[in-house]
Structure formats: C-alpha cells, structure tokens
Design an enzyme around this catalytic site. Structure first.
Site, PDB file in Angstrom:
ATOM      1  N   GLY A  54       0.815  -1.202   0.000  1.00  0.00           N
ATOM      2  CA  GLY A  54       0.000   0.000   0.000  1.00  0.00           C
ATOM      3  C   GLY A  54       0.851   1.255   0.000  1.00  0.00           C
ATOM      4  CB  SER A  55       0.467   4.549  -1.550  1.00  0.00           C
ATOM      5  OG  SER A  55       0.863   4.056  -2.803  1.00  0.00           O
ATOM      6  N   GLY A  56       1.489   5.366   1.153  1.00  0.00           N
ATOM      7  CA  GLY A  56       1.406   6.072   2.426  1.00  0.00           C
ATOM      8  C   GLY A  56       2.629   5.849   3.296  1.00  0.00           C
ATOM      9  CG  HIS A  57       3.725   2.494   4.081  1.00  0.00           C
ATOM     10  ND1 HIS A  57       3.096   2.775   5.268  1.00  0.00           N
ATOM     11  CD2 HIS A  57       2.987   1.529   3.476  1.00  0.00           C
ATOM     12  CE1 HIS A  57       2.024   1.993   5.380  1.00  0.00           C
ATOM     13  NE2 HIS A  57       1.940   1.234   4.311  1.00  0.00           N
ATOM     14  CE  LYS A 105       5.136  -2.699   4.051  1.00  0.00           C
ATOM     15  NZ  LYS A 105       4.858  -2.561   2.608  1.00  0.00           N
ATOM     16  CG  ASP A 110       0.974  -6.048   0.868  1.00  0.00           C
ATOM     17  OD1 ASP A 110       0.098  -5.481   0.194  1.00  0.00           O
ATOM     18  OD2 ASP A 110       1.732  -5.432   1.642  1.00  0.00           O
ATOM     19  CG  HIS A 219      -1.251  -0.196   7.373  1.00  0.00           C
ATOM     20  ND1 HIS A 219      -0.433  -1.165   7.861  1.00  0.00           N
ATOM     21  CD2 HIS A 219      -0.997  -0.105   6.047  1.00  0.00           C
ATOM     22  CE1 HIS A 219       0.294  -1.675   6.867  1.00  0.00           C
ATOM     23  NE2 HIS A 219      -0.027  -1.039   5.760  1.00  0.00           N
TER      24      HIS A 219
END
Lengths: 332, 332
Positions: A54-57, A105, A110, A219
């Site tokens: 996921g994005s945001g990291h 991860k 994922d 998250h």
C-alpha cells in the site's frame, strides 16, 4: 483535512507522476499501472528483487528502486495492497532471466495478491522466490495480519538482497540473505498522533493531548498500549526493551540501528531518540556498527517513530555497506 | 506539547549528540559548543565553507557537513542565532590555511554574530569572505530581517561553494560561485499548520482548519497572506508564479527545482506538488535540469512546503552535480 492534495482519488496517480518527474534517471512508471521500475529494467543476467504494498509509507518502496536495491515496486492505493495484476506486471517487467525475489511485508492482502501473481508468472516460466518480512515485535496478530507485521526492517531486506543480486548471486543465494536479515531484525513503533488518510480526511484513531500509542503499525491500526505522554528517553527505552527482548542478542553483538520517523516527525526529535538509543546499545553491551536516522517507512503524516535493531555479521555488513544508488538511499 | 523531547532546555544538546552518534564518520562536535565540523577538519590546503544559524531547520546545516559541501556549521538554540563565540570557534576549527567562506542566511542575529566573529578571527590572520543568502521572494522585510530572508536556496549555495572549494579554487573564486547561486535563485513557502517550538509548546501562530498561510518564513513568522485552503495545484501555481516573477528567467533557461517539506509534510504530498511544478516549468518554457524533492530546510514540525527555482548554466551544473558525501545529501 489539511494536506497538499487535489482530488484525493488522484493522489497516488499524481504522487507517482511527481516521483518519476523528480527521478527520471532512476524510475519509469509502467503505462496504465501503479508500478515503478528501474529506468533500465530488466537488468539482464541478474536476479531481480521487487517489492510493493500500500501507499502512504513513502519513500517505501519506490524510493528504494535503483542500483543495488530494488528493481521495481508496485504501489497500491493508500494502505491497500496492489492488485495481483500489478504484481504480475512488476515481476514481468523486472525479470532479466535469472529469476525474481519478491520481498513481501506480512499483510494478508499483499501476501495473497503476490501469491496469485506468482502463480501466473510461474506458468510463463519465470523463476520466483519469496520472503515475508515480519519484523514488528509489538503484536502477534493485527487488523491486517496473521502473524507479525512487516515494517521498517524491510528496508534492510531490500538493501541486502539487492546488493547480493548486484554481485551476481543466484536466486537461492539472494533469497537466503534476505531471510537472514529477517531472522535477525526487530522493530517497534509508537505514535504521538494518528495519521490522517486522504480519503477519510480525519484521524484514524483518537489520541488525547496527553496520550501516546505504543506498538502501533504503519496503517493507523491500533497499538498494544495507550499510555500517558512520556519523555523521549522513556519512549526510547520502552521501544528498545521490547525489540531486544525479542531479538535477544549476545553481548558484544554488532548491530545496525534505525530510528525511523513516521512522516510527521522533525529530524530534531529523531536525533534526540537516537542519542538515548545509542546509550542503550552501550548499556546492553552491543556494538553499533551503523546507525540510521530518518524517514524510511512512514505512515502518512503520523508523528512518532520506530526503533529497529538488526544483528549483523561480516556477510550482512558487507551487503548493507555495498554501493546503492536510489532516490531515497545512497551508499558508496 | 506532543514531541519526542526530554527537558526542552536540553533539546539542542541532545540533538547534536544524537547526530554525532549517528554520523561519527562525518561529524565531530567541538567540546563545550554547539558547533559541528567535519571529522577530519581542518582540511589543509582547501578553502573552508561554513554556515550556521538557529536550530529547528534540520537537516540544515549540520546535515550538509562533509566532503564537497560544508566544513562545519554552528547550531543556535531553536530559531536563535549562534553566538559570536560559537561562530569564532567554527571558523577557527575549519580554517585550513586557505581562508574561510561564511554562508550567512539573512537574519539580523546571524549577520551580526557572524560579523563579530569575523572581526576576531581576522585579527588572528584568518582570511574570511562572506555571502548573505536572501532567496525568499515573499517579503522585503520581516520580523527577523532587513531585506529578504534566506531560506531553502541556501542549500544550493552550500553545494556549489563546497564543490568549488573541493576542486581547489581560491577564496575569491569560492565566494564568486556562492554569490552566483544567490543571484540566480528564488524561493517561496507556505504553511498548512504552524510549527510548535519546544520551549513554548504551542503553535506560534493560529490558523483555522480551512486557512493556510502563504509566504511564510522558516521561524513561524507570519506570511504575506492568509487565504482559504486551496488544492495542491493552486498552491503550487501561486508559489511558482511569485518565484518566477522575481527570477524572470528567459525561455529555454535550464533550472534546478526544489520542493522542500517544512518538517511535518509527508513525501506523498511533496511529490504531488512536484508533479504540478514540473508541468509549470514546461508551460513557462523552462528546462528542468534537476528536481529535488524532500526535507532540506525545515521549520520544526510545520506542515507545508516551499518551492525553489535556481537558474543554472554549465558552471553551476557542474558544481551542483559534483560529488558530495554528507549525512543529508549524497551525490556521485
């Protein structure tokens, strides 16, 4: 919601375009995907190392695409796994004929989507191996995982596996060193504030002005304990104690440490944490071989940090020190 | 106040110790000072380049100490100039016999204390030249300055001057290229939120949930205009328009751009800004030679960004591209 954003639905698309515009010499975006690969992918005759999530990291993962680390990375929507199709496109674009190591991860989405993609590319004859990173010592299971979560220690897996691949090792050897990092690394994080997702526009959890959350993930999922605000030294001690209890290194062990900012934390505060962390390494008879401080694996705009400790031997030191040239990490 | 901090009075001391603990191969702290210099200072036979100013802008300036950039930097307390004594210790420790260039951001305290220090070291026979960086196009005067403020463009001055010094140039030549950057760079910033200083523990200015502040400095000082919250593209257009109006580059001009985070801004948002910035460069007929995105010159935990544009010619491109190896910036 106070963010530098246009339509929240476009944020990943716009971020990826802004990233390739900043780093055209490192990155290309595969057309009609959220997949970023090396500008010269595939690299013939080398094992490819890929990741995603996921994005945001950010800078995870696309920031680590380049010489000596990742060949490519798929970006999901915010805190959501990329699709199996995107993972398939990623693996296909990066395979240079020597096989592909997928660094996953440990989140259910994922793992599932990577596995589906791998079944598809294996039918096309691509050799694939996987490792699953689960360095978060805070929780055994969580909202998004069975088993421990994969967090900041993942960057060290990218670094070691990428260096081994760049040195010409075969797929089994690249997988072996990736797993060796996983077996020797632990991380725990904490939040001063919740993150705010662009879609929702408000904090994913509420924290009082004098409360912090220990053992958080990346998250906005809950931590293990909500406590009253502590000073930086006490926070550092609590995080480090949990990591060392899990890792249980022998006295005299050499370690690489990371103080990782969660996205909204100024560097000044990260260095204050690092000061206490290094004193704790001394107190435990551990030898800090290298100490990283910065934003490596973030959670949008969350204020807080995580502490990572990785036990290193001569082999890992050589790999973690090998040249890498990526947008977010350069060693030489 | 939600910060990773112990006693706020100790935060600079602890930050500097945490920084040397992270980067012992780059940095040493001069005993009983807040001055950080290269681990191998002074470098004999080379012009030294030094800088300094209030803390709270990390990685500025100590993060840029290393091969090809700064020889040393003095850190004041948060948003306060280092003392003349500290600047004197800095210059003395870095002078390798070929003279010292002082890169001063245009704030009254920094200018005054650097000037006092320079009078003292000149009496000891040290050759010193200065440049004053004033790249902020937003305001003509401000709380802390007569004339324009020095902000993120300062990093490019460090880079060019440091590269010229490393190439063996004399003090006049090093000063000349530093001034050349200053003459060709402009910056403007904005805030989504105020910063919170550790001493005060509360925002230095109040902003409503639907307000932003354009033209802010890097010390929580007021901006030029408070407006309602705009989207990222509109903000980028407004910042860029002001910078280009001031810089007035010819069509076809090559530029280096920086999207700089103010300390509390996630990279995702900075890349969204960079996407629009690069489209604007195209629309203005400018050629982006290089695009930097990250936290270079921050204001504690402020959320927001600044946009920098620097017109470059062959000489500046060579200097800005030359190898540098520092904690916060590595080029190769």
């Amino acid at each position: 919601m106070k963010k530098l954003v246009n339509d929240p639905d476009d944020i990943i698309d716009e971020m990826l375009d802004g990233m390739t515009a900043a780093h055209p010499d490192y990155l290309q975006r595969l057309p009609d995907t959220q997949v970023m690969v090396r500008d010269d992918a595939p690299v013939d005759g080398e094992v490819a190392v890929v990741s995603g999530g996921g994005s945001g990291h950010e800078p995870t993962h696309a920031g680590y695409v380049g010489d000596g680390m990742l060949d490519g990375a798929a970006a999901g929507d915010v805190f959501s796994s990329p699709t199996a199709d995107e993972f398939e496109a990623l693996i296909d674009a990066c395979d240079g004929g020597e096989g592909v190591l997928c660094v996953i991860k440990n989140y259910e989405g994922d793992v599932m989507n990577f596995e589906t993609a791998i079944e598809l590319v294996e039918m096309e004859g691509v050799d694939v191996e996987t490792v699953v990173v689960d360095d978060d010592v805070a929780v055994e299971d969580s909202l998004y995982t069975s088993g421990r979560r994969g967090v900041c220690g993942t960057i060290l897996v990218h670094k070691a596996a990428g260096a081994k691949a760049a040195a010409g090792a075969d797929l089994d050897e690249v997988r072996r060193v990736a797993q060796k990092v996983i077996d020797n690394v632990g991380t725990m994080g904490m939040a001063l504030t919740s993150c705010v997702t662009p879609e929702k526009g408000e904090p994913t959890f509420d924290l009082g002005d004098d409360e912090i959350e220990m053992g958080i993930g990346i998250h906005g999922e809950p931590g293990t304990e909500r406590t009253e605000l502590m000073d930086a030294d006490a926070i550092t001690e609590e995080l480090t104690r949990n990591v060392l209890d899990d890792l249980d290194p022998d006295a005299g062990q050499e370690v690489l440490t990371i103080v990782n900012g969660m996205g909204g934390t100024p560097q000044m505060e990260l260095f204050v944490v690092n000061r206490r962390l290094q004193a704790l390494m001394d107190e435990h008879g551990l030898e800090t071989w290298d100490a990283w401080v910065g934003d490596y694996m973030t959670s949008l705009d969350m204020a807080g940090c995580s502490v990572t400790v990785c036990a290193v031997d001569e082999e890992l030191k050589e790999l973690l020190d090998a040249p890498a040239d990526t947008p977010a990490l350069t060693t030489r």
